[in-house]
Design an enzyme around this catalytic site. Structure first.
Site, PDB file in Angstrom:
ATOM      1  N   LYS A  22       8.884   4.036  -6.126  1.00 32.85           N
ATOM      2  CA  LYS A  22       8.622   2.606  -5.914  1.00 32.85           C
ATOM      3  C   LYS A  22       7.112   2.347  -5.919  1.00 32.85           C
ATOM      4  CE  LYS A  22       8.520   0.788  -1.613  1.00 32.85           C
ATOM      5  NZ  LYS A  22       7.337  -0.011  -1.275  1.00 32.85           N
ATOM      6  N   ASN A  23       6.364   3.180  -5.212  1.00 33.59           N
ATOM      7  CA  ASN A  23       4.932   2.892  -5.023  1.00 33.59           C
ATOM      8  C   ASN A  23       4.079   3.301  -6.216  1.00 33.59           C
ATOM      9  OD1 ASN A  23       5.658   1.785  -2.652  1.00 33.59           O
ATOM     10  ND2 ASN A  23       4.924   3.458  -1.369  1.00 33.59           N
ATOM     11  N   ARG A  93       4.105  -7.754  -0.634  1.00 31.71           N
ATOM     12  CA  ARG A  93       2.646  -7.620  -0.587  1.00 31.71           C
ATOM     13  C   ARG A  93       2.078  -7.048  -1.870  1.00 31.71           C
ATOM     14  NH1 ARG A  93      -0.714  -6.996   2.466  1.00 31.71           N
ATOM     15  NH2 ARG A  93      -1.455  -5.102   1.502  1.00 31.71           N
ATOM     16  N   CYS A 117       2.984  -8.206   7.633  1.00 33.42           N
ATOM     17  CA  CYS A 117       4.403  -7.864   7.583  1.00 33.42           C
ATOM     18  C   CYS A 117       4.724  -7.168   8.895  1.00 33.42           C
ATOM     19  CB  CYS A 117       4.695  -6.961   6.383  1.00 33.42           C
ATOM     20  SG  CYS A 117       4.050  -5.321   6.596  1.00 33.42           S
ATOM     21  N   ARG A 122      -2.109  -6.011   7.482  1.00 32.52           N
ATOM     22  CA  ARG A 122      -2.227  -5.714   6.042  1.00 32.52           C
ATOM     23  C   ARG A 122      -3.311  -6.561   5.343  1.00 32.52           C
ATOM     24  NH1 ARG A 122       2.799  -3.329   4.683  1.00 32.52           N
ATOM     25  NH2 ARG A 122       1.790  -2.425   2.861  1.00 32.52           N
ATOM     26  N   PRO A 123      -4.550  -6.520   5.806  1.00 31.24           N
ATOM     27  CA  PRO A 123      -5.602  -7.314   5.152  1.00 31.24           C
ATOM     28  C   PRO A 123      -5.866  -6.814   3.734  1.00 31.24           C
ATOM     29  CG  PRO A 123      -6.551  -5.834   6.785  1.00 31.24           C
ATOM     30  CD  PRO A 123      -5.061  -5.718   6.925  1.00 31.24           C
ATOM     31  N   VAL A 124      -6.600  -7.613   2.980  1.00 33.63           N
ATOM     32  CA  VAL A 124      -6.948  -7.237   1.590  1.00 33.63           C
ATOM     33  C   VAL A 124      -8.459  -7.312   1.364  1.00 33.63           C
ATOM     34  CG1 VAL A 124      -4.728  -7.798   0.531  1.00 33.63           C
ATOM     35  CG2 VAL A 124      -6.446  -9.615   0.848  1.00 33.63           C
ATOM     36  N   ASP A 125      -9.227  -7.161   2.438  1.00 32.11           N
ATOM     37  CA  ASP A 125     -10.689  -7.258   2.319  1.00 32.11           C
ATOM     38  C   ASP A 125     -11.278  -6.210   1.372  1.00 32.11           C
ATOM     39  OD1 ASP A 125      -9.715  -5.691   4.689  1.00 32.11           O
ATOM     40  OD2 ASP A 125     -11.788  -5.024   4.692  1.00 32.11           O
ATOM     41  N   GLN A 126     -10.660  -5.039   1.326  1.00 29.59           N
ATOM     42  CA  GLN A 126     -11.180  -3.990   0.437  1.00 29.59           C
ATOM     43  C   GLN A 126     -10.913  -4.309  -1.038  1.00 29.59           C
ATOM     44  OE1 GLN A 126     -13.039  -1.280   1.761  1.00 29.59           O
ATOM     45  NE2 GLN A 126     -12.899  -2.763   3.440  1.00 29.59           N
ATOM     46  N   ASP A 306       4.656   6.931   5.277  1.00 30.83           N
ATOM     47  CA  ASP A 306       5.987   6.457   4.857  1.00 30.83           C
ATOM     48  C   ASP A 306       7.094   7.440   5.216  1.00 30.83           C
ATOM     49  OD1 ASP A 306       4.842   4.848   1.784  1.00 30.83           O
ATOM     50  OD2 ASP A 306       4.705   4.298   3.887  1.00 30.83           O
ATOM     51  N   ILE A 328      -2.266   5.154  10.384  1.00 28.81           N
ATOM     52  CA  ILE A 328      -2.524   4.282   9.238  1.00 28.81           C
ATOM     53  C   ILE A 328      -2.245   2.823   9.565  1.00 28.81           C
ATOM     54  CG2 ILE A 328      -1.958   3.792   6.811  1.00 28.81           C
ATOM     55  CD1 ILE A 328      -3.304   6.496   7.170  1.00 28.81           C
ATOM     56  N   ARG A 398      14.856  -2.709  -0.741  1.00 29.05           N
ATOM     57  CA  ARG A 398      13.553  -2.874  -1.391  1.00 29.05           C
ATOM     58  C   ARG A 398      13.061  -1.546  -1.930  1.00 29.05           C
ATOM     59  NH1 ARG A 398       9.219  -6.189   1.867  1.00 29.05           N
ATOM     60  NH2 ARG A 398       8.225  -5.555  -0.056  1.00 29.05           N
TER      61      ARG A 398
END
Ligand code: EPZ
Length: 418
Positions: A22-23, A93, A117, A122-126, A306, A328, A398
């Site tokens: 999936k990933n 996401r 979630c 789960r930020p996206v600053d990077q 995971d 994490i 999912r």
């Protein structure tokens, strides 16, 4: 609302075929947007998140051919929008992974902020930092990331922390940037190696995939190509833990043991006999009860976050006390409350869970909260006395292709009811 019913007490035996990761497939589907020709992707797992991603690509105008469930053709030449809408991004996401490809290929991208979630903010600053390092103008307002660049130029990005998604987003953008890009403190997950292999098949020039430092020489264009998705190491680990918990004997086929050293090491510590060939893994528990193991999650090649919930389920019925540190995500112990309902003995102190193995779990109605928590509840149900009912299993769909069919084929008493 579907539910899954599990009757505990069966040792799992037999073979299970592992699906594509999936990933890996989610970023690879987004990477197709970079090409100026058709892209064919094989070994695609049948997952809800894949369908969501295909809907998103379709919304952007890409042609999608799903004539075969496990082979997908994408024609990115008809993309006519660069806006990823909130109603799609909020459900998954990973939609944020269209940011880099749209920006690199079309010079603009508007992607709804994914929001948090169950397992964390789960930020996206990077992701944003990376795009700015490649010369993009990026603003965030009204819940949208808005990015633009006439043409990205190669730059150097040092990520503040190891981020799989940010590494993937910036890697994809860098393939079409002008000049050289260097990504430092990059994630090293096997799924990034697989994404890089797909990008190289499309004409990208990438060195160092799978290490903490990747160097990308930008090219004018990426052509179409073909790629077969790497097997899912987390699905594999989930089935191997199920075998270990039930004292069974299971072979995972179409797998990639070389991507799973940390997980296989912990299964051996738990007392499992494991034999590997290049695409098969056989775990034989010889009817024994697993020993408790200590887990600290970390970026690859460390122990994968995971697989944390699945090993917590193993520790619940193991011999001894297992300590689990989740480093994490800030809230990835949602399965603890549900496992306690099955009779587990778990004490949580901050990001640490102390799990004292009990002789017997007892079946009960429980509720899934996120993808891997759902899996851990199924695993616990496989060994609990009596029936366990797992609700809200849309989380499960999912990330696992036909998990109840695969477990039934291994001898589990498990079925889905609407
Ligand atoms: C990917 O999520 C996976 N999802 C996750 O799998 C996996 O748990 C995670 O990597 C870690 O391995 C996909 O690949 C689709 P991160 P991602 O960016 O990329 C923080 C599953 O169950 N961070 O590596 O979102 C973040 O909050 C899912 O299959 C920032 O602070 O994870 C987290 O604490 C769950 N800013 C840490 O970094 C950023 O810009 C690692 O997140 C990005 C991340």
């Amino acid at each position: 609302m579907d539910k899954i019913l599990v009757e505990g007490g069966r040792a799992l035996r037999g073979e299970v075929r592992i699906s594509g990761a999936k990933n890996a497939v989610l970023p690879i589907l987004c990477a197709a947007l970079l090409a100026d020709g058709p892209v064919t992707i094989r070994n695609v797992p049948r997952l809800h998140d894949v369908r969501t991603t295909l809907r998103l690509l379709g919304e952007l105008g890409a042609g999608i051919d799903v004539s075969d469930d496990h082979v997908i053709g994408i024609d990115p030449t008809r993309v006519n929008s660069h806006v990823a809408p909130y109603e799609l991004v909020k459900t998954m996401r990973a939609s944020v992974l269209v940011l880099g490809p749209l920006l690199a290929r079309h010079g603009a991208a508007e992607v709804s902020l994914p929001g948090g979630c169950a397992i964390g903010s789960r930020p996206v600053d990077q992701h944003i930092k990376g795009m700015q390092a490649l010369g993009a103008e990026v603003s965030v307002d009204h819940g949208f990331i808005k990015a633009s660049a006439s043409r990205l130029r190669g730059g150097r990005v040092v990520f503040d922390m190891v981020s799989v998604g940010a590494t993937e987003n910036v890697l994809m953008a860098a393939t079409l940037a002008e000049g050289r890009s260097v990504l430092e403190n990059a994630a090293m997950e096997p799924e990034i190696v697989d994404l890089a292999a797909c990008l190289v098949a499309m004409g990208a020039r990438i060195e160092g995939a799978g290490t903490g430092r990747m160097v990308v020489e930008g090219v004018e264009r990426l052509h179409g190509g073909e790629h077969s998705v790497v097997p899912d190491r987390i699905e594999t680990g989930t089935f191997l833990v199920a075998a270990a918990m039930t004292g069974g004997h299971v072979t995972a086929t179409h797998a990639r043991p070389d991507t799973m050293d940390a997980v296989l090491g912990k299964l051996r510590e738990a007392g499992a006999a494991i034999e590997c060939s290049d695409d098969r893994i056989t775990l034989d528990m010889q009817g024994r009860r697993p020993r408790a193991v200590n887990i600290t999650t970390a970026p690859h090649p460390g122990f994968p976050t995971d697989m944390q919930a699945q090993f917590m389920a193993l520790n619940c019925i193991a011999d001894g006390v297992g300590v689990i540190n989740e480093t994490i995500f800030e809230n990835r112990f949602m399965h603890v409350q549900e496992l306690l309902r099955l009779g587990a003995d778990i004490r949580v102190e901050g990001h640490t869970a102390i799990v004292r193995g009990v002789d017997v779990l007892s079946g009960a109605p429980v509720m899934a909260t996120d993808l891997r928590a759902s899996a851990s509840l199924i695993l616990a149900g496989l060994v609990a006395q009596g029936q366990t009912t797992i609700d809200r299993i849309y989380h499960l769909d999912r990330g696992y292709e036909n998990i109840e069919a695969k477990l039934s084929a291994l001898g589990a008493s498990i079925r889905r009811v609407s």
